[in-house]
Design a protein around this motif. Structure first.
Motif, PDB file in Angstrom:
ATOM      1  N   UNK A  93       0.839  -1.208   0.000  1.00 29.65           N
ATOM      2  CA  UNK A  93       0.000   0.000   0.000  1.00 29.65           C
ATOM      3  C   UNK A  93       0.873   1.257   0.000  1.00 29.65           C
ATOM      4  N   UNK A  94       2.063   1.116   0.589  1.00 30.94           N
ATOM      5  CA  UNK A  94       3.014   2.235   0.564  1.00 30.94           C
ATOM      6  C   UNK A  94       3.479   2.491  -0.870  1.00 30.94           C
ATOM      7  N   UNK A  95       3.669   1.404  -1.585  1.00 33.09           N
ATOM      8  CA  UNK A  95       4.080   1.514  -2.989  1.00 33.09           C
ATOM      9  C   UNK A  95       2.987   2.226  -3.800  1.00 33.09           C
ATOM     10  N   UNK A  96       1.749   1.808  -3.541  1.00 37.92           N
ATOM     11  CA  UNK A  96       0.623   2.435  -4.239  1.00 37.92           C
ATOM     12  C   UNK A  96       0.566   3.923  -3.890  1.00 37.92           C
ATOM     13  N   UNK A  97       0.794   4.215  -2.594  1.00 33.05           N
ATOM     14  CA  UNK A  97       0.837   5.614  -2.156  1.00 33.05           C
ATOM     15  C   UNK A  97       1.913   6.394  -2.891  1.00 33.05           C
ATOM     16  N   UNK A  98       3.056   5.748  -3.065  1.00 31.16           N
ATOM     17  CA  UNK A  98       4.165   6.386  -3.787  1.00 31.16           C
ATOM     18  C   UNK A  98       3.790   6.700  -5.223  1.00 31.16           C
ATOM     19  N   UNK A  99       3.072   5.781  -5.837  1.00 32.26           N
ATOM     20  CA  UNK A  99       2.634   6.009  -7.222  1.00 32.26           C
ATOM     21  C   UNK A  99       1.664   7.191  -7.258  1.00 32.26           C
ATOM     22  N   UNK A 100       0.835   7.288  -6.205  1.00 35.46           N
ATOM     23  CA  UNK A 100      -0.066   8.438  -6.089  1.00 35.46           C
ATOM     24  C   UNK A 100       0.710   9.745  -6.060  1.00 35.46           C
ATOM     25  N   UNK A 101       1.815   9.747  -5.318  1.00 39.37           N
ATOM     26  CA  UNK A 101       2.653  10.949  -5.237  1.00 39.37           C
ATOM     27  C   UNK A 101       3.207  11.278  -6.620  1.00 39.37           C
ATOM     28  N   UNK A 102       3.690  10.251  -7.290  1.00 31.67           N
ATOM     29  CA  UNK A 102       4.279  10.455  -8.608  1.00 31.67           C
ATOM     30  C   UNK A 102       3.246  11.084  -9.545  1.00 31.67           C
ATOM     31  N   UNK A 103       2.045  10.533  -9.498  1.00 29.13           N
ATOM     32  CA  UNK A 103       0.966  11.019 -10.339  1.00 29.13           C
ATOM     33  C   UNK A 103       0.681  12.490 -10.069  1.00 29.13           C
ATOM     34  N   UNK A 104       0.543  12.828  -8.791  1.00 32.82           N
ATOM     35  CA  UNK A 104       0.158  14.190  -8.448  1.00 32.82           C
ATOM     36  C   UNK A 104       1.302  15.149  -8.744  1.00 32.82           C
ATOM     37  N   UNK A 105       2.528  14.660  -8.633  1.00 33.22           N
ATOM     38  CA  UNK A 105       3.668  15.523  -8.956  1.00 33.22           C
ATOM     39  C   UNK A 105       3.713  15.819 -10.459  1.00 33.22           C
ATOM     40  N   UNK A 106       3.337  14.832 -11.264  1.00 36.55           N
ATOM     41  CA  UNK A 106       3.261  15.086 -12.704  1.00 36.55           C
ATOM     42  C   UNK A 106       2.215  16.165 -12.993  1.00 36.55           C
ATOM     43  N   UNK A 107       1.075  16.033 -12.307  1.00 37.83           N
ATOM     44  CA  UNK A 107       0.020  17.032 -12.483  1.00 37.83           C
ATOM     45  C   UNK A 107       0.545  18.406 -12.069  1.00 37.83           C
ATOM     46  N   UNK A 108       1.229  18.431 -10.923  1.00 42.14           N
ATOM     47  CA  UNK A 108       1.748  19.686 -10.396  1.00 42.14           C
ATOM     48  C   UNK A 108       2.740  20.325 -11.376  1.00 42.14           C
ATOM     49  N   UNK A 109       3.611  19.502 -11.945  1.00 43.66           N
ATOM     50  CA  UNK A 109       4.600  20.025 -12.891  1.00 43.66           C
ATOM     51  C   UNK A 109       3.894  20.606 -14.122  1.00 43.66           C
ATOM     52  N   UNK A 110       2.903  19.874 -14.627  1.00 42.54           N
ATOM     53  CA  UNK A 110       2.193  20.331 -15.814  1.00 42.54           C
ATOM     54  C   UNK A 110       1.462  21.644 -15.533  1.00 42.54           C
ATOM     55  N   UNK A 111       0.769  21.673 -14.394  1.00 39.88           N
ATOM     56  CA  UNK A 111       0.036  22.886 -14.022  1.00 39.88           C
ATOM     57  C   UNK A 111       0.949  24.099 -13.898  1.00 39.88           C
ATOM     58  N   UNK A 112       2.152  23.853 -13.426  1.00 31.55           N
ATOM     59  CA  UNK A 112       3.029  24.973 -13.113  1.00 31.55           C
ATOM     60  C   UNK A 112       4.117  25.164 -14.158  1.00 31.55           C
ATOM     61  N   UNK A 113       3.843  24.694 -15.363  1.00 34.98           N
ATOM     62  CA  UNK A 113       4.848  24.822 -16.422  1.00 34.98           C
ATOM     63  C   UNK A 113       5.285  26.272 -16.611  1.00 34.98           C
ATOM     64  N   UNK A 114       4.319  27.184 -16.645  1.00 36.85           N
ATOM     65  CA  UNK A 114       4.676  28.602 -16.847  1.00 36.85           C
ATOM     66  C   UNK A 114       5.489  29.141 -15.689  1.00 36.85           C
ATOM     67  N   UNK A 115       5.111  28.711 -14.484  1.00 39.47           N
ATOM     68  CA  UNK A 115       5.878  29.139 -13.315  1.00 39.47           C
ATOM     69  C   UNK A 115       7.318  28.651 -13.431  1.00 39.47           C
ATOM     70  N   UNK A 116       7.464  27.411 -13.896  1.00 40.87           N
ATOM     71  CA  UNK A 116       8.810  26.851 -14.061  1.00 40.87           C
ATOM     72  C   UNK A 116       9.576  27.681 -15.095  1.00 40.87           C
TER      73      UNK A 116
END
Lengths: 248, 414
Positions: B293-316
């Motif tokens: 379940x920790x592994x699944x949680x980690x994948x959740x983090x990865x997913x949300x971080x991808x979303x975060x990066x995409x959302x903040x492309x202009x900020x980057x």
């Protein structure tokens, strides 16, 4: 105006490979901009002005030719070296402001100094406040970006471009998103900054703005078509005064 | 950019999307709390078993009839259970060099009747040395005497649960007579309560009688012992004593070199280490399942971080244009991922530990189990280490993606 050269371009070419074709965005552009000039770079879309701006801003490197910014050759620099160079020598002003969302004016202006470890938190804040006062937002230091008008946001962006005391301010269609009156307010600010000795490069497709600068460089088809020193510089404050005051 | 500012940025980014960040953390929270609970249970089980065993003499040696079950070839034959004869006990008693005490053991089912009460239990036929071996204390009265053993006297010592079942409150069982399988037996002693063991077995539900009595009067057909218990002089002599006993019995049973041995000598030490390794393996298995379940949680983090990066492309793009280096952007997103996973880990540890100690509290106060569930400090450190690694591991690719963005494209991203 025989000042020290800030920007020196020699035979700048920039090719892009699109699919199997090579697109020549810049085909050998050379010019020198000296300290204290207010230059507009004009050109229709596809003329290569965006590519030139990217190269001037050290966001991109030319395929061939040499570019020296404040005496430093840029072409052979690494990505990291260019990041540091941008941080110390260039101030960007974008068409769409590009402020950090839900972030105060001061924090937005502090941003470039955040990436300069030589500047401590105290100095960073002081310089940001000074820059904001300079653009007339001394009373809006802690307003968040979403609580400001377009003109105010662009002033914050200009303050951000000033805060690192850059060798050159690069403005990319900086008045493009603003109404006429606000555009002239911003133009007044640019003229004031110029009067204080700042070097400004203003990229635009609007020929009217060129009348307020000291020099106009026109690009066409990736080449320099015209490089003209403006003898009859208009005063933006006069124009601003003649504009009707809009009802809020 | 320095670490403090990076942390501020990360906190702000997490704070800007509270619900999303919380849901992402939830995966880590569930993962970490279940790992903590599993490890606490495993530790508790081990400690409880150890504590149960500690009451027994640590030098205990068990002599078991029949060949070693694990290496036995062919079926278990009924006669394998009958290889320990009274003569073997006599030989060990006379010839042993390293034993402190020795007791045969025979079992019998016992139907107990006392007045209107009846109860069925197991009767252990032992000698007077047995309580010392098994760590039992005769609280009232005394253990039967050698004389009583010799004469197959109808006497018994009973456990606390038997007293509760057969007698009224406050009644003194000493001197009373109960019927065991219709044989009248005098109660001479009551054992001190040991409570339930880890499996829930009532350790006070037993009757001790002289082994001679059980063999003669209850199981008259039985001419062998079910087991022989012994204790070594001290813990250092366990191996010597085991060897000694083995030699005596091999001689008695006329077992030649290389022949299959029809008895087994085991030490409690071996049993403890076996329980230890079984519990360890079980804990590991359960923790690994929880770790998924920790592994699944980690994948959740990865997913949300991808979303975060995409959302903040202009900020980057903006950050890069004002001088952020690849490393700065990388660190910014890595720290955000680590912050999510470590905060999740912290909450997970708190929840896991609360549940573990709450379960212990409930078990101890509302049942007779004494289950020593405990969160060991190293498991907390492990949880944090895993969370940090999870954050780095699953945050790496999104952060790399952000850091490798072209500032020109990023600035124009719509």
């Amino acid at each position: 105006m025989a000042q020290k050269p800030v920007i020196e371009l020699e035979g700048i070419r920039r090719d892009f490979i699109v699919g199997s074709e090579t697109v020549h965005a810049l085909r050998g552009v050379s010019f020198t901009i000296h300290e204290g000039e207010f230059v507009t770079i004009m050109g229709t879309s596809g003329s290569g002005k965006s590519t030139l701006l990217n190269i001037l801003g050290c966001l991109d490197t030319p395929t061939s030719g040499e570019y020296r910014l404040d005496g430093t050759p840029v072409r052979t620099m690494s990505k990291t070296q260019r990041a540091v160079l941008r941080n110390r020598k260039i101030g960007f002003v974008f068409q769409s402001y590009n402020l950090l969302a839900k972030t105060t004016a001061v924090e937005n202006v502090e941003l470039p100094l955040m990436y300069n470890s030589a500047i401590g938190a105290r100095e960073r804040r002081d310089r940001a406040v000074t820059a904001l006062q300079r653009v007339g937002l001394g009373d809006r230091l802690n307003h968040k970006s979403n609580q400001m008008s377009g003109g105010q946001m662009q002033r914050v962006a200009i303050a951000r471009a000033l805060v690192n005391d850059p060798a050159v301010i690069l403005a990319d269609e900086a008045t493009g998103n603003l109404d006429t009156r606000t555009s002239f307010e911003i133009l007044v600010l640019f003229q004031q900054l110029h009067a204080e000795g700042r070097t400004i490069i203003f990229v635009t497709h609007n020929p009217e703005i060129a009348q307020y600068s000291t020099r106009t460089i026109t690009l066409s088809d990736g080449k320099l078509r015209e490089d003209r020193v403006n003898t009859n510089i208009l005063d933006a404050t006069v124009k601003l005064a003649s504009l009707p005051v809009e009802e809020e | 950019m320095n670490i403090t500012n990076l942390f501020k940025i990360a906190m702000k980014a997490i704070g800007a999307n509270k619900m999303r960040s919380f849901l992402t953390m939830l995966g880590i929270i569930i993962g970490v709390s279940s790992v903590i609970i599993m490890l606490a249970l495993g530790h508790g089980a081990k400690e409880t078993i150890k504590q149960d065993i500690q009451e027994t003499d640590p030098g205990t040696i068990m002599i078991i009839p029949g060949p070693d079950y694990e290496t036995l070839e062919g079926d278990w034959l009924p006669e394998y259970s009958q290889t320990l004869k009274p003569a073997d006990y006599q030989s060990i008693l006379e010839q042993n060099k390293y034993l402190k005490s020795l007791s045969p053991m025979v079992f019998s089912d016992g139907q107990l009747v006392c007045g209107n009460n009846n109860h069925s239990t197991t009767v252990y036929g032992v000698n007077d040395q047995y309580p010392a071996i098994s760590g039992q204390v005769v609280e009232k009265g005394s253990i039967f005497t050698e004389e009583e053993i010799h004469s197959s006297a109808k006497v018994c010592v009973i456990g606390k649960s038997i007293v509760d079942k057969l007698y009224d409150k406050d009644a003194d069982p000493i001197g009373t007579v109960i019927r065991i399988n219709n044989i009248p037996v005098a109660v001479v002693g009551v054992l001190k309560s040991k409570g339930k063991d880890i499996t829930g077995r009532d350790q006070d539900d037993l009757v001790l009688m002289p082994y001679t009595t059980v063999m003669k009067r209850m199981n008259p057909w039985q001419n062998y012992y079910n087991m022989i218990y012994a204790t070594a002089e001290n813990e250092k002599m366990i191996d010597l004593a085991m060897k000694d006993v083995t030699e005596i019995l091999r001689a008695n049973h006329k077992i030649k070199e290389g022949d299959m041995q029809d008895f087994n000598v085991r030490s409690l030490e071996q049993a403890v280490s076996m329980v230890d390794s079984v519990m360890g393996a079980l804990t590991l298995l359960l923790s690994c399942i929880a770790g998924i379940s920790l592994l699944v949680g980690g994948i959740g983090i990865m997913n949300i971080m991808y979303v975060s990066v995409t959302e903040r492309t202009r900020e980057i793009g903006l950050r890069m244009s004002v001088g952020a280096r690849t490393r700065d952007i990388m660190n910014q997103f890595l720290i955000e991922a680590i912050l999510i996973s470590v905060t999740g880990g912290l909450i997970g540890v708190l929840i896991g530990a609360s549940i573990a100690y709450f379960a212990r509290f409930i078990l101890m106060n509302f049942t007779e189990h004494h289950f020593l569930i405990a969160v060991e400090p190293w498991t907390v450190l492990l949880a944090f280490a895993i969370c940090t690694i999870t954050g780095v591991f699953f945050g790496w690719y999104p952060a790399k993606k952000a850091a490798n963005l072209d500032p020109i494209d990023a600035l124009r991203y719509e």
